[in-house]
Scaffold this active site. Structure first.
Site, PDB file in Angstrom:
ATOM      1  N   GLU A   1       0.798  -1.236   0.000  1.00 51.40           N
ATOM      2  CA  GLU A   1       0.000   0.000   0.000  1.00 51.40           C
ATOM      3  C   GLU A   1       0.832   1.288   0.000  1.00 51.40           C
ATOM      4  O   GLU A   1       0.639   2.166   0.836  1.00 51.40           O
ATOM      5  CB  GLU A   1      -0.964  -0.019   1.192  1.00 51.40           C
ATOM      6  CG  GLU A   1      -1.888  -1.217   1.148  1.00 51.40           C
ATOM      7  CD  GLU A   1      -2.795  -1.365   2.381  1.00 51.40           C
ATOM      8  OE1 GLU A   1      -2.776  -0.471   3.246  1.00 51.40           O
ATOM      9  OE2 GLU A   1      -3.517  -2.368   2.458  1.00 51.40           O
TER      10      GLU A   1
ATOM     11  N   GLU B   1      -6.337 -10.652  -1.277  1.00 48.26           N
ATOM     12  CA  GLU B   1      -7.178 -10.403  -0.095  1.00 48.26           C
ATOM     13  C   GLU B   1      -8.640 -10.305  -0.524  1.00 48.26           C
ATOM     14  O   GLU B   1      -9.361  -9.377  -0.151  1.00 48.26           O
ATOM     15  CB  GLU B   1      -6.745  -9.098   0.598  1.00 48.26           C
ATOM     16  CG  GLU B   1      -5.274  -9.069   0.975  1.00 48.26           C
ATOM     17  CD  GLU B   1      -4.842  -7.816   1.739  1.00 48.26           C
ATOM     18  OE1 GLU B   1      -5.711  -7.054   2.199  1.00 48.26           O
ATOM     19  OE2 GLU B   1      -3.626  -7.614   1.868  1.00 48.26           O
TER      20      GLU B   1
HETATM   21  O1  9MR Z   1      -7.933  -7.881   8.326  1.00 47.93           O
HETATM   22  C1  9MR Z   1      -7.015  -7.078   9.023  1.00 47.93           C
HETATM   23  C2  9MR Z   1      -7.678  -6.527  10.273  1.00 47.93           C
HETATM   24  O2  9MR Z   1      -7.949  -7.573  11.194  1.00 47.93           O
HETATM   25  C3  9MR Z   1      -6.779  -5.494  10.925  1.00 47.93           C
HETATM   26  O3  9MR Z   1      -7.468  -4.865  11.984  1.00 47.93           O
HETATM   27  C4  9MR Z   1      -6.357  -4.454   9.902  1.00 47.93           C
HETATM   28  C5  9MR Z   1      -5.438  -3.454  10.532  1.00 47.93           C
HETATM   29  O4  9MR Z   1      -4.716  -2.713   9.659  1.00 47.93           O
HETATM   30  O5  9MR Z   1      -5.729  -5.083   8.794  1.00 47.93           O
HETATM   31  C6  9MR Z   1      -6.567  -5.940   8.122  1.00 47.93           C
HETATM   32  O6  9MR Z   1      -5.933  -6.476   6.978  1.00 47.93           O
HETATM   33  C7  9MR Z   1      -5.532  -5.520   5.991  1.00 47.93           C
HETATM   34  C8  9MR Z   1      -4.296  -6.083   5.317  1.00 47.93           C
HETATM   35  O7  9MR Z   1      -3.325  -6.372   6.257  1.00 47.93           O
HETATM   36  C9  9MR Z   1      -3.777  -5.113   4.262  1.00 47.93           C
HETATM   37  N1  9MR Z   1      -4.784  -4.749   3.321  1.00 47.93           N
HETATM   38  C10 9MR Z   1      -6.065  -4.300   3.872  1.00 47.93           C
HETATM   39  C11 9MR Z   1      -6.587  -5.332   4.880  1.00 47.93           C
HETATM   40  C12 9MR Z   1      -7.934  -4.901   5.401  1.00 47.93           C
HETATM   41  O8  9MR Z   1      -7.822  -3.706   6.088  1.00 47.93           O
END
Ligand code: 9MR
Length: 383
Positions: free
Chosen positions: A156, A261
């Site tokens: 990102e 994802e």
């Molecule tokens: O699914 C993840 C969630 O449990 C966390 O709180 C969050 C915190 O940043 O991250 C989520 O996963 C993210 C992933 O690591 C990167 N791309 C976006 C995903 C959804 O936010």
């Protein structure tokens, strides 16, 4: 004569039907078996799943998926909580789980502006940041060399308009941090696949940014093997056309394309939000949580159709796609129940909260059944 021919043909089809059903009995019907030979089918695991706390969930994971990503435990704040301390306890468990089940193991993530330990976000200058990146990337990648199959090296790094996101990395090092990160990861494990991963990179402007970023990394000596399109999508967007353009555009750069994802929200979006910037939140209302108990059939069907059309496209381009990973095993676990509004009930995945396959699961599986039947029929007619 025609009648006899038809009955012979019906007989052949009937027998081949029996053979087919016997074949599917020996190879258990599952996502991973159906798409074997096309691409890996992955899921993201939370702590309780890594620790095999729920036997039913564990059985489902092992039956359906052949690739895993850790949803949270490998992020910087957890594995590198302070400057001189790494904590690999959970990552060890995660990797051992994948090895035990002969799964493709993906590392998420090395360089990301979010879920950083506080001390990392306070790094002020280029000398300190260079030292951090070298130590962080080298230590983590070397530790799991030969055991982790691919890494999200940078996650990102782009804004929605395709420009570079202002992060502690960009602020201290400028864009050179991008190539450096990939170089360091390749030095630590020359054989592991290295990915750039982001959301909304099927949108034209951000896609242009991602293409530039990959070209920049390559031109500056970085080894980059793939682009991870996160795939936090909606029922009606991005369009199949934009997804297809993106698959083609990234693979033309000579890298693999992974969907890393994948999930599809069915809930209203307060600000017509796109993607997954987790720094936003919103006070909830009943209107914003329209299906607290069950998903109406009409939406269940839409979700099934959307998944089927997406997977049809994936199959069309299977030669370019390395992996399709869902962001979670079942609806009850999804981050989309709490984002962008806390405490909603969302239905973004293929399995419901009770771990039962949804219509969307069947629609995806049917694509492969149709494909196999076509091949089967072709064989019958050839004889
Ligand atoms: O699914 C993840 C969630 O449990 C966390 O709180 C969050 C915190 O940043 O991250 C989520 O996963 C993210 C992933 O690591 C990167 N791309 C976006 C995903 C959804 O936010």
């Amino acid at each position: 004569m025609k009648l006899i021919n038809n009955s012979i043909l019906l007989g052949v089809l009937f027998i081949s039907g029996i053979c087919n059903s016997q074949n599917t009995k020996t190879a258990q019907a599952s996502l991973k078996n159906s798409f074997k030979g096309d691409f890996y089918i992955g899921t993201a695991l939370n702590v309780s799943q890594i620790e095999e706390k729920d036997a039913k969930a564990d059985a489902l994971i092992r039956k359906e998926f052949n690739a895993i990503t850790a949803e949270n435990i490998m992020k910087s704040m957890f594995v590198h909580p302070s400057k001189d301390k790494y904590d690999f306890a959970m990552t060890e468990k995660f990797v051992a789980y994948g090895e035990k089940n002969k799964m493709f193991i993906h590392g998420h993530t090395l360089i990301w502006h979010s879920q950083l330990a506080r001390w990392m976000s306070e790094i002020k200058d280029s000398t300190e940041m260079k030292a951090f990146m070298k130590d962080h990337i080298t230590t983590i990648v070397s530790k799991f060399k030969g055991r982790i199959n691919s890494w999200d090296v940078v996650n990102e790094a782009l804004n929605e308009d395709g420009t570079y996101r202002k992060s502690v990395f960009l602020n201290t090092l400028g864009e050179s941090y991008l190539a450096d990160a990939f170089k360091l990861a390749a030095q630590a494990d020359p054989k592991v696949d290295l990915y750039y991963n982001d959301y909304n990179i099927c949108e034209p402007k951000k896609r242009e940014g991602a293409i530039k970023l990959v070209k920049y990394i390559k031109a500056n000596g970085g080894k980059i093997d793939g682009v991870g399109i996160q795939g936090h999508w909606r029922l009606d967007s991005p369009s199949l056309e934009e997804i297809e353009k993106s698959i083609l555009a990234y693979s033309e750069l000579g890298v693999k394309v992974a969907f890393t994802e994948l999930d599809i929200t069915v809930l209203p979006n307060p600000w017509d939000l796109q993607g997954a910037d987790v720094n936003q939140s919103f006070e909830g209302s009943a209107k914003m949580n329209p299906y607290p108990k069950t998903l109406p059939d009409s939406i269940q069907n839409k979700l099934a159709e959307r998944y089927a059309s997406i997977f049809k496209l994936f199959l069309k381009h299977k030669d370019k796609i390395s992996r399709v990973t869902f962001w979670g095993v079942h609806d009850g676990q999804s981050w989309l129940n709490d984002w962008p509004i806390k405490g909603r009930t969302n239905y973004p995945l293929l399995f419901d909260t009770n771990l039962k396959p949804k219509k969307a699961y069947n629609s995806v599986m049917q694509l492969k059944e149709l494909e196999n039947n076509k091949i089967g029929k072709k064989k019958v007619f050839k004889n």
